[in-house]
Structures are given as structure tokens and as C-alpha cells.
Motif scaffolding. Structure first.
Motif, PDB file in Angstrom:
ATOM      1  N   THR A   3      39.352  52.968   2.899  1.00 33.92           N
ATOM      2  CA  THR A   3      38.666  51.822   3.230  1.00 33.92           C
ATOM      3  C   THR A   3      38.821  50.663   2.195  1.00 33.92           C
ATOM      4  OG1 THR A   3      36.699  52.087   2.631  1.00 33.92           O
ATOM      5  CG2 THR A   3      37.081  52.811   4.866  1.00 33.92           C
ATOM      6  N   HIS A   4      38.986  49.445   2.585  1.00 32.44           N
ATOM      7  CA  HIS A   4      39.179  48.476   1.612  1.00 32.44           C
ATOM      8  C   HIS A   4      37.958  47.256   1.700  1.00 32.44           C
ATOM      9  CE1 HIS A   4      43.465  49.568   1.449  1.00 32.44           C
ATOM     10  NE2 HIS A   4      43.327  50.075   2.566  1.00 32.44           N
ATOM     11  N   ALA A   5      37.200  46.903   0.544  1.00 28.68           N
ATOM     12  CA  ALA A   5      36.521  45.847   0.575  1.00 28.68           C
ATOM     13  C   ALA A   5      36.880  44.688   0.983  1.00 28.68           C
ATOM     14  CB  ALA A   5      35.670  46.163  -0.532  1.00 28.68           C
ATOM     15  N   VAL A   6      36.582  43.913   1.758  1.00 24.07           N
ATOM     16  CA  VAL A   6      37.255  42.549   2.002  1.00 24.07           C
ATOM     17  C   VAL A   6      36.431  41.419   1.779  1.00 24.07           C
ATOM     18  CG1 VAL A   6      38.684  41.399   3.726  1.00 24.07           C
ATOM     19  CG2 VAL A   6      39.150  43.713   3.381  1.00 24.07           C
ATOM     20  N   GLY A   7      36.619  40.280   1.571  1.00 21.52           N
ATOM     21  CA  GLY A   7      35.860  39.225   1.631  1.00 21.52           C
ATOM     22  C   GLY A   7      36.473  38.066   2.274  1.00 21.52           C
ATOM     23  N   SER A   8      35.767  36.983   2.070  1.00 19.81           N
ATOM     24  CA  SER A   8      36.180  35.682   2.883  1.00 19.81           C
ATOM     25  C   SER A   8      37.460  35.183   2.376  1.00 19.81           C
ATOM     26  CB  SER A   8      35.179  34.652   2.596  1.00 19.81           C
ATOM     27  OG  SER A   8      33.685  35.086   3.077  1.00 19.81           O
ATOM     28  N   ALA A   9      37.930  35.559   1.000  1.00 20.20           N
ATOM     29  CA  ALA A   9      39.208  34.891   0.538  1.00 20.20           C
ATOM     30  C   ALA A   9      40.251  35.436   0.916  1.00 20.20           C
ATOM     31  CB  ALA A   9      38.882  34.967  -1.069  1.00 20.20           C
ATOM     32  N   GLU A  10      40.239  36.970   1.313  1.00 20.30           N
ATOM     33  CA  GLU A  10      41.276  37.434   1.750  1.00 20.30           C
ATOM     34  C   GLU A  10      41.328  38.154   3.254  1.00 20.30           C
ATOM     35  OE1 GLU A  10      39.245  38.482  -0.779  1.00 20.30           O
ATOM     36  OE2 GLU A  10      38.812  40.644  -0.303  1.00 20.30           O
ATOM     37  N   PHE A  11      40.316  37.592   3.947  1.00 16.55           N
ATOM     38  CA  PHE A  11      40.116  38.345   5.333  1.00 16.55           C
ATOM     39  C   PHE A  11      41.418  37.789   6.169  1.00 16.55           C
ATOM     40  CE2 PHE A  11      38.210  37.977   9.723  1.00 16.55           C
ATOM     41  CZ  PHE A  11      37.745  39.436   9.836  1.00 16.55           C
ATOM     42  N   GLU A  12      41.706  36.533   6.100  1.00 15.81           N
ATOM     43  CA  GLU A  12      42.739  35.980   7.002  1.00 15.81           C
ATOM     44  C   GLU A  12      43.898  36.585   6.959  1.00 15.81           C
ATOM     45  OE1 GLU A  12      43.948  33.824  10.255  1.00 15.81           O
ATOM     46  OE2 GLU A  12      42.083  33.775   9.456  1.00 15.81           O
ATOM     47  N   GLN A  13      44.282  36.873   5.670  1.00 15.40           N
ATOM     48  CA  GLN A  13      45.508  37.485   5.157  1.00 15.40           C
ATOM     49  C   GLN A  13      45.482  38.906   5.631  1.00 15.40           C
ATOM     50  OE1 GLN A  13      46.415  37.214   1.130  1.00 15.40           O
ATOM     51  NE2 GLN A  13      48.284  38.873   1.083  1.00 15.40           N
ATOM     52  N   VAL A  14      44.451  39.649   5.422  1.00 20.03           N
ATOM     53  CA  VAL A  14      44.253  41.105   5.984  1.00 20.03           C
ATOM     54  C   VAL A  14      44.525  40.940   7.552  1.00 20.03           C
ATOM     55  CG1 VAL A  14      42.697  42.902   6.493  1.00 20.03           C
ATOM     56  CG2 VAL A  14      42.917  41.877   4.135  1.00 20.03           C
ATOM     57  N   ILE A  15      43.845  40.310   8.324  1.00 14.53           N
ATOM     58  CA  ILE A  15      44.021  40.445   9.694  1.00 14.53           C
ATOM     59  C   ILE A  15      45.498  39.796  10.388  1.00 14.53           C
ATOM     60  CG2 ILE A  15      41.528  40.416  10.201  1.00 14.53           C
ATOM     61  CD1 ILE A  15      41.989  37.543  11.283  1.00 14.53           C
ATOM     62  N   THR A  16      46.070  38.833   9.706  1.00 14.30           N
ATOM     63  CA  THR A  16      47.111  38.473  10.155  1.00 14.30           C
ATOM     64  C   THR A  16      48.597  39.206   9.380  1.00 14.30           C
ATOM     65  OG1 THR A  16      47.506  36.959   8.226  1.00 14.30           O
ATOM     66  CG2 THR A  16      46.570  36.159  10.678  1.00 14.30           C
ATOM     67  N   GLY A  17      48.055  39.980   8.473  1.00 22.19           N
ATOM     68  CA  GLY A  17      49.157  40.907   7.888  1.00 22.19           C
ATOM     69  C   GLY A  17      49.410  42.229   7.974  1.00 22.19           C
ATOM     70  N   ASN A  18      48.497  42.696   9.011  1.00 17.07           N
ATOM     71  CA  ASN A  18      48.309  44.199   9.411  1.00 17.07           C
ATOM     72  C   ASN A  18      48.561  44.243  10.932  1.00 17.07           C
ATOM     73  OD1 ASN A  18      47.922  45.678   6.751  1.00 17.07           O
ATOM     74  ND2 ASN A  18      46.689  44.122   6.699  1.00 17.07           N
ATOM     75  N   GLU A  19      49.193  45.231  11.361  1.00 14.43           N
ATOM     76  CA  GLU A  19      49.419  45.117  13.160  1.00 14.43           C
ATOM     77  C   GLU A  19      47.819  45.560  13.663  1.00 14.43           C
ATOM     78  OE1 GLU A  19      51.263  46.132  16.721  1.00 14.43           O
ATOM     79  OE2 GLU A  19      51.975  45.119  15.149  1.00 14.43           O
ATOM     80  N   LEU A  20      47.132  46.647  13.112  1.00 13.78           N
ATOM     81  CA  LEU A  20      45.913  46.679  13.569  1.00 13.78           C
ATOM     82  C   LEU A  20      44.820  46.954  12.538  1.00 13.78           C
ATOM     83  CD1 LEU A  20      44.485  47.776  16.125  1.00 13.78           C
ATOM     84  CD2 LEU A  20      45.364  50.338  15.414  1.00 13.78           C
ATOM     85  N   VAL A  21      43.789  46.406  12.531  1.00 17.81           N
ATOM     86  CA  VAL A  21      42.804  46.248  11.522  1.00 17.81           C
ATOM     87  C   VAL A  21      41.439  46.531  12.189  1.00 17.81           C
ATOM     88  CG1 VAL A  21      41.627  44.735  10.041  1.00 17.81           C
ATOM     89  CG2 VAL A  21      43.985  44.458  10.113  1.00 17.81           C
ATOM     90  N   PHE A  22      40.575  47.512  11.774  1.00 16.29           N
ATOM     91  CA  PHE A  22      39.248  47.682  12.072  1.00 16.29           C
ATOM     92  C   PHE A  22      38.420  47.044  10.991  1.00 16.29           C
ATOM     93  CE2 PHE A  22      41.086  50.498  15.053  1.00 16.29           C
ATOM     94  CZ  PHE A  22      40.102  51.032  15.818  1.00 16.29           C
ATOM     95  N   VAL A  23      37.394  46.529  11.230  1.00 14.54           N
ATOM     96  CA  VAL A  23      36.641  45.728  10.452  1.00 14.54           C
ATOM     97  C   VAL A  23      35.063  46.226  10.540  1.00 14.54           C
ATOM     98  CG1 VAL A  23      35.651  43.667   9.338  1.00 14.54           C
ATOM     99  CG2 VAL A  23      38.160  43.607  10.379  1.00 14.54           C
ATOM    100  N   ASP A  24      34.408  46.707   9.474  1.00 21.21           N
ATOM    101  CA  ASP A  24      33.200  47.125   9.492  1.00 21.21           C
ATOM    102  C   ASP A  24      32.275  46.099   8.894  1.00 21.21           C
ATOM    103  OD1 ASP A  24      30.766  48.426   9.524  1.00 21.21           O
ATOM    104  OD2 ASP A  24      31.312  50.008   8.009  1.00 21.21           O
ATOM    105  N   PHE A  25      31.484  45.432   9.772  1.00 21.01           N
ATOM    106  CA  PHE A  25      30.622  44.480   8.990  1.00 21.01           C
ATOM    107  C   PHE A  25      29.183  45.313   8.455  1.00 21.01           C
ATOM    108  CE2 PHE A  25      33.455  41.595  11.313  1.00 21.01           C
ATOM    109  CZ  PHE A  25      33.731  40.523  10.212  1.00 21.01           C
ATOM    110  N   TRP A  26      28.743  45.363   7.485  1.00 22.54           N
ATOM    111  CA  TRP A  26      27.643  46.162   7.064  1.00 22.54           C
ATOM    112  C   TRP A  26      26.921  45.462   6.137  1.00 22.54           C
ATOM    113  CZ3 TRP A  26      27.180  48.647   2.205  1.00 22.54           C
ATOM    114  CH2 TRP A  26      28.280  48.270   1.282  1.00 22.54           C
ATOM    115  N   ALA A  27      25.812  46.216   5.720  1.00 23.10           N
ATOM    116  CA  ALA A  27      24.918  45.813   4.649  1.00 23.10           C
ATOM    117  C   ALA A  27      24.292  47.091   3.734  1.00 23.10           C
ATOM    118  CB  ALA A  27      23.785  44.847   5.056  1.00 23.10           C
ATOM    119  N   THR A  28      24.210  46.852   2.468  1.00 19.93           N
ATOM    120  CA  THR A  28      23.449  47.863   1.744  1.00 19.93           C
ATOM    121  C   THR A  28      22.219  48.244   2.252  1.00 19.93           C
ATOM    122  OG1 THR A  28      22.721  46.472   0.254  1.00 19.93           O
ATOM    123  CG2 THR A  28      24.839  47.352  -0.376  1.00 19.93           C
TER     124      THR A  28
END
Length: 119
Positions: A3-28
Motif C-alpha cells: 500500500t502507498h500513503a498518498v497525500g493531496s500533492a500526488e493524488f491526481e498523479q496517482v489516479i491518472t497514472g495508474n489503470e486501477l487505483v483503490f483508495v482507502d480514506f482512513w484515520a488513526t
């Protein structure tokens, strides 16, 4: 760890640069998030062809807000840059595996053509 920790800065690049992305929005502080975490991690190990992102909503409030996250955990699935699924609540491993299979099998062009035909 797959799994990859993703923040606001790289989110757009992650979702457009990969065919299929699962995103888990969570809190500690979220009990169901902590219960779902190992299930999500195991799925990421079994499916190296899928990008599994984790977004800590406390560190990325702007991103959670923009995604319309109102409860955690929230799972979002993005295929070819398009959000195809979003749901709050922890999932069992079997349900997550089923969602992964459905997302992989989804023909986005056919689904869009069907949606256009219904309008």
C-alpha cells in the motif's frame, strides 16, 4: 508493503497514472479503519497489478473533502481516471476480493456507452 500513503500533492498523479487505483480514506483514531487496514494490506499483496493508496483524512482534509468523504473508512475505486465506486464502511476480505474482481472486469467504455444509451 504494497500500500502507498498518498497525500493531496500526488493524488491526481496517482489516479491518472495508474489503470486501477483503490483508495482507502482512513484515520488513526478510527476503530473500523484499524480493523480494515490488514484486510486492505493483504489484498494489496495479492494484487500487485492494482495501486492501493491510503489517505489519512486528518493529514489531507482538503482531499477528503474534495472526494466527498463523510465517514471513514471510505473506499474509492478509480479506473482509468474515473471514479467507478465509493462507499463508506469496512469490508470483509471476501467482499473486497469481489470488488477487486469486478473492478478489473469492468469495461469502462461499454459502461459509458450503456449509460449514454439510457439517457
Amino acid at each position: 508493503m504494497a500500500t502507498h500513503a498518498v497525500g493531496s500533492a500526488e493524488f491526481e498523479q496517482v489516479i491518472t497514472g495508474n489503470e486501477l487505483v483503490f483508495v482507502d480514506f482512513w484515520a488513526t483514531w478510527c476503530g473500523p479503519c484499524r480493523a480494515f487496514g490488514p484486510v486492505y494490506e493483504q489484498a494489496s499483496e495479492k494484487h500487485p497489478d492494482v495501486y492501493f493508496a491510503k489517505v489519512d483524512i486528518d493529514q489531507n482534509q482538503d482531499l477528503a473533502s474534495a472526494a466527498g468523504v463523510q465517514a471513514v473508512p471510505t473506499l474509492m475505486i478509480v479506473k482509468q481516471g474515473t471514479v467507478v465506486f465509493q462507499q463508506a464502511g469496512a469490508l470483509r476480505a471476501s467482499d473486497l476480493d469481489d470488488l477487486i474482481a469486478q473492478a478489473k472486469a469492468l469495461d469502462l467504455k461499454a459502461a459509458q456507452a450503456e449509460a449514454d444509451a439510457q439517457q
